[in-house]
Design an enzyme around this catalytic site. Structure first.
Site, PDB file in Angstrom:
ATOM      1  N   ASP A 155       0.844  -1.186   0.000  1.00 29.98           N
ATOM      2  CA  ASP A 155       0.000   0.000   0.000  1.00 29.98           C
ATOM      3  C   ASP A 155       0.883   1.241   0.000  1.00 29.98           C
ATOM      4  OD1 ASP A 155      -2.839   1.150   0.542  1.00 29.98           O
ATOM      5  OD2 ASP A 155      -1.576   2.119   2.048  1.00 29.98           O
ATOM      6  N   TYR A 200       3.107   9.575   0.363  1.00 29.63           N
ATOM      7  CA  TYR A 200       4.058   8.881   1.236  1.00 29.63           C
ATOM      8  C   TYR A 200       5.505   8.940   0.731  1.00 29.63           C
ATOM      9  CZ  TYR A 200      -0.273   6.510   2.776  1.00 29.63           C
ATOM     10  OH  TYR A 200      -1.543   6.214   3.206  1.00 29.63           O
ATOM     11  N   LYS A 224      -2.413   5.935  -4.264  1.00 31.33           N
ATOM     12  CA  LYS A 224      -3.528   6.842  -3.961  1.00 31.33           C
ATOM     13  C   LYS A 224      -3.329   8.214  -4.597  1.00 31.33           C
ATOM     14  CE  LYS A 224      -3.898   4.631   0.572  1.00 31.33           C
ATOM     15  NZ  LYS A 224      -2.480   4.228   0.762  1.00 31.33           N
ATOM     16  N   HIS A 269      -7.568   9.443  -2.145  1.00 29.11           N
ATOM     17  CA  HIS A 269      -7.026   9.395  -0.778  1.00 29.11           C
ATOM     18  C   HIS A 269      -7.982   9.996   0.256  1.00 29.11           C
ATOM     19  CE1 HIS A 269      -2.802   9.110   1.216  1.00 29.11           C
ATOM     20  NE2 HIS A 269      -3.741   8.773   2.067  1.00 29.11           N
TER      21      HIS A 269
END
Length: 321
Positions: A51, A56, A86, A119
């Site tokens: 994921d 990130y 995302k 997201h």
């Protein structure tokens, strides 16, 4: 390597999603120098769902780890993995979604994603990938336009499945009223201290799989809390069963029929977190967990502003908090 992780078949799909996935959100984002090695070790241990997200800054390390895993023979090809990323709020605009996914694919070194998620039901002015967002940049979220962009990604073959994250029942109802493609997944905060019973029931009736993030509370992150790992009920059950508190949380989530993503770069805990499939919680233990007082760990006040579309946390979650 551990035994294979159980999977769930997504609606109208040919590639199942592993029910335990490996999270890559290290906070502050991009701060971990050993993310690539941690992901590679996770693949060696048997994790197959990874994921990631633009926010990130984990897509490039994931790309490198996948290449290493193939080279070392841990997997034959990328086809053995289920890769999620995302769409961040600054790209949540109808004309920006396909280009955003193409950038993610380039960062990941992939031809397609398995799953692409919106997201948050939030838009900010284009340009920045940051959390907290700048409150003056918060603008109206064009749900119809954003979802049309996600559907276009699927139509172009850039992604197998599309879904959302942090959507309430009410927002899902609104999305379902206009969607040509029903979201396959809704990824939300879920753990024994925020059990999401109503949302789980709603999603089940609509054929939407819940994926639980922060299953252990995400202690030490902007969106996390220490309350899960400090919960006495969970401590007691873990001690009685000879399991870790994390294992109890992950097993509980698995028994609710959801998929889970858990993040740890500690090699021992990465292995422990896989050891949840050959034992069960008793009905009495499940009942005790079901009685834990509920409190949301991440209410999302970062997306609330007097000058923005969500004036209160109640607005953001449509009262489902």
């Amino acid at each position: 390597m551990s035994p294979p992780i159980p999977v769930s078949v997504l609606s109208l799909g040919d590639k199942p999603i592993p029910l335990l996935g490996f999270g890559t959100a290290e906070y502050p984002f991009g701060s971990s120098s050993d993310m690539r090695d941690s992901i590679l070790h996770a693949i060696k241990l048997g994790y197959r769902h990874f994921d990631s997200a633009t926010l990130y800054r984990s897509e490039q390390p994931l790309k490198e780890a996948i290449a290493d895993a193939v080279l070392l023979g841990y997997i034959a090809s990328r086809e053995e993995l289920f890769i999620t990323s995302k769409l961040w709020c600054s790209d949540a605009h109808k004309g920006l979604i396909v280009p955003a996914l193409k950038r993610s694919l380039e960062s990941l070194g992939l031809d397609y994603l398995d799953l692409y998620l919106v997201h948050w039901p939030v838009s900010v002015k284009p340009g920045e990938y940051e959390l907290p967002v700048k409150k003056e940049d918060l603008i109206e979220f064009d749900m119809n336009g954003v979802w049309e962009g996600m559907e276009e990604c699927k139509r172009l073959g850039l992604v197998k499945y599309i879904g959302v994250s942090n959507f309430s029942c009410k927002k899902l109802e609104r999305l379902l009223s206009v969607a040509k493609v029903v979201p396959h997944v809704n990824q939300v905060e879920m753990n024994p201290l925020w059990q999401q019973k109503n949302l789980r029931e709603f999603c089940k009736t609509k054929g939407i799989l819940i994926t639980a993030y922060s299953p252990l509370g995400a202690r030490g992150t902007l969106w996390g809390t220490s309350r899960v790992m400090e919960c006495q009920v969970l401590k007691d059950i873990a001690q009685e069963k000879g399991k870790t508190l994390a294992q109890v949380c992950l097993r509980w989530a698995y028994e609710q029929g959801v998929s889970v993503v858990v993040k740890s770069f500690n090699k021992d805990r990465m292995e422990e977190n896989l050891d949840i499939f050959n034992w069960e919680l008793s009905p009495e233990e499940s009942h005790r967990i079901g009685e834990i007082p509920q409190v949301k760990g991440f209410p999302g006040i970062e997306f609330v502003s007097e000058g923005g579309p969500y004036k209160t946390v109640h607005d953001l979650w449509d009262g489902e908090i």
